[in-house]
Scaffold this motif. Structure first.
Motif, PDB file in Angstrom:
ATOM      1  N   VAL A 146       5.995  -5.301  -5.105  1.00  0.00           N
ATOM      2  CA  VAL A 146       5.575  -5.030  -3.737  1.00  0.00           C
ATOM      3  C   VAL A 146       6.716  -4.282  -3.061  1.00  0.00           C
ATOM      4  CG1 VAL A 146       4.870  -6.025  -1.534  1.00  0.00           C
ATOM      5  CG2 VAL A 146       4.215  -7.141  -3.665  1.00  0.00           C
ATOM      6  N   SER A 147       6.403  -3.211  -2.365  1.00  0.00           N
ATOM      7  CA  SER A 147       7.414  -2.478  -1.613  1.00  0.00           C
ATOM      8  C   SER A 147       6.887  -2.196  -0.219  1.00  0.00           C
ATOM      9  CB  SER A 147       7.775  -1.165  -2.308  1.00  0.00           C
ATOM     10  OG  SER A 147       6.708  -0.244  -2.216  1.00  0.00           O
ATOM     11  N   SER A 148       7.785  -1.826   0.678  1.00  0.00           N
ATOM     12  CA  SER A 148       7.383  -1.526   2.049  1.00  0.00           C
ATOM     13  C   SER A 148       6.442  -0.319   2.098  1.00  0.00           C
ATOM     14  CB  SER A 148       8.620  -1.260   2.914  1.00  0.00           C
ATOM     15  OG  SER A 148       9.401  -0.213   2.355  1.00  0.00           O
ATOM     16  N   SER A 149       6.563   0.568   1.111  1.00  0.00           N
ATOM     17  CA  SER A 149       5.717   1.766   1.085  1.00  0.00           C
ATOM     18  C   SER A 149       4.343   1.500   0.481  1.00  0.00           C
ATOM     19  CB  SER A 149       6.398   2.871   0.278  1.00  0.00           C
ATOM     20  OG  SER A 149       7.651   3.201   0.824  1.00  0.00           O
ATOM     21  N   TYR A 150       4.273   0.486  -0.407  1.00  0.00           N
ATOM     22  CA  TYR A 150       3.032   0.230  -1.135  1.00  0.00           C
ATOM     23  C   TYR A 150       2.672  -1.253  -1.071  1.00  0.00           C
ATOM     24  CZ  TYR A 150       3.759   4.897  -3.042  1.00  0.00           C
ATOM     25  OH  TYR A 150       3.948   6.246  -3.166  1.00  0.00           O
ATOM     26  N   PRO A 151       1.946  -1.667  -0.040  1.00  0.00           N
ATOM     27  CA  PRO A 151       1.460  -3.047   0.014  1.00  0.00           C
ATOM     28  C   PRO A 151       0.542  -3.315  -1.183  1.00  0.00           C
ATOM     29  CG  PRO A 151       1.201  -1.964   2.134  1.00  0.00           C
ATOM     30  CD  PRO A 151       1.549  -0.893   1.144  1.00  0.00           C
ATOM     31  N   LEU A 152       0.432  -4.569  -1.549  1.00  0.00           N
ATOM     32  CA  LEU A 152      -0.360  -4.961  -2.712  1.00  0.00           C
ATOM     33  C   LEU A 152      -1.500  -5.867  -2.272  1.00  0.00           C
ATOM     34  CD1 LEU A 152      -0.627  -5.098  -5.871  1.00  0.00           C
ATOM     35  CD2 LEU A 152       0.790  -7.158  -5.742  1.00  0.00           C
ATOM     36  N   CYS A 153      -2.708  -5.593  -2.766  1.00  0.00           N
ATOM     37  CA  CYS A 153      -3.877  -6.417  -2.474  1.00  0.00           C
ATOM     38  C   CYS A 153      -4.335  -7.107  -3.754  1.00  0.00           C
ATOM     39  CB  CYS A 153      -5.000  -5.568  -1.904  1.00  0.00           C
ATOM     40  SG  CYS A 153      -4.565  -4.775  -0.335  1.00  0.00           S
ATOM     41  N   LYS A 191      -3.293  -9.913   0.919  1.00  0.00           N
ATOM     42  CA  LYS A 191      -2.503  -8.698   1.073  1.00  0.00           C
ATOM     43  C   LYS A 191      -1.033  -9.077   1.171  1.00  0.00           C
ATOM     44  CE  LYS A 191      -1.920  -4.625   4.038  1.00  0.00           C
ATOM     45  NZ  LYS A 191      -2.392  -3.943   5.269  1.00  0.00           N
ATOM     46  N   THR A 193       2.935  -7.694   1.703  1.00  0.00           N
ATOM     47  CA  THR A 193       3.802  -6.621   2.186  1.00  0.00           C
ATOM     48  C   THR A 193       5.252  -7.081   2.095  1.00  0.00           C
ATOM     49  OG1 THR A 193       3.540  -7.443   4.455  1.00  0.00           O
ATOM     50  CG2 THR A 193       2.071  -5.671   3.753  1.00  0.00           C
ATOM     51  N   SER A 195       9.116  -6.724   0.261  1.00  0.00           N
ATOM     52  CA  SER A 195       9.808  -6.311  -0.958  1.00  0.00           C
ATOM     53  C   SER A 195       9.942  -7.511  -1.890  1.00  0.00           C
ATOM     54  CB  SER A 195      11.192  -5.754  -0.619  1.00  0.00           C
ATOM     55  OG  SER A 195      11.898  -5.381  -1.779  1.00  0.00           O
TER      56      SER A 195
END
Length: 210
Positions: A146-153, A191, A193, A195
């Motif tokens: 998980v990164s600040s640029s790419y949230p994970l669902c 979801k 968000t 790091s």
């Protein structure tokens, strides 16, 4: 610190030297040496945890294993993975926890109706400190960043746990199951968000039979 290692992908070998380890009750399949087994509450929950369990009818029974020897743990032929924590925090579905080092501080959070309706378990366990944790999964445990640029669902039925500076949200606006024909009831999503990493399993968690 207790030594955790995999004998194979479905069997955990734990070596104790006058130490203690917390494990899922009934998961010991063999042991060598001088070891005692005692029933235990999930760490940190106390009386409140007992009340929660009576109210929800969900139980995650644990045992304390202590002494000197080697213990082998397994559960329903599920895959076992070992995660090492270095002054970190791991949040995991309580039903996916096989064993944990006694050096780790543990606590339990109650997901309540959110967990029951989403397919996520009613309890999650938080483990903090330095030590090892063994997790169960249906199929190989998968780690996603998980990164600040790419949230994970994540589908709640596939969620196992997460660590790092991660924030979890419960949202309703996803209809992917409707797209593939699963139209009964609400659809949900977790979801993440921040790091860190999220652990999932490649199989959906089975719903309790009514």
């Amino acid at each position: 610190m207790t030594l955790f290692k995999l004998k194979n992908d479905r069997l955990l070998e734990t070596i104790l030297k006058q130490e203690k380890v917390m494990a899922l009750a009934g998961s010991m399949v063999a042991y060598e040496g001088s070891v005692k087994f005692e029933k235990a509450l999930l760490g940190g929950e106390g009386l409140l945890g007992v009340v929660k369990r009576k109210f929800t009818s969900e139980t995650v029974d644990l045992m304390v294993c202590k002494g000197t020897g080697t213990i082998y743990f397994a559960h329903k032929a599920k895959e076992v993975s070992v995660i090492s924590l270095e002054s970190e925090k791991l949040v995991v579905e309580s039903s996916n926890l096989l064993a944990s080092d006694d050096s780790l501080k543990t606590d339990v959070a109650f997901a309540g109706l959110r967990g029951a309706t989403s397919g996520q378990g009613l309890f999650t366990t938080t483990l903090k400190g330095i030590g090892s944790v063994a997790l169960l999964s249906e199929g190989n445990l998968i780690m996603l960043e998980v990164s600040s640029s790419y949230p994970l669902c994540v589908d709640p039925d596939a969620f196992v746990g997460y660590k790092g500076n991660v924030r979890q949200e419960f949202i309703f606006d996803v209809n992917w199951k409707t797209v593939v024909g699963e139209t009964s009831g609400e659809t949900y999503q977790l979801k993440f968000t921040g790091s860190g990493v999220v652990y999932i399993q490649p199989s959906e968690r089975q719903k309790p039979q009514s």
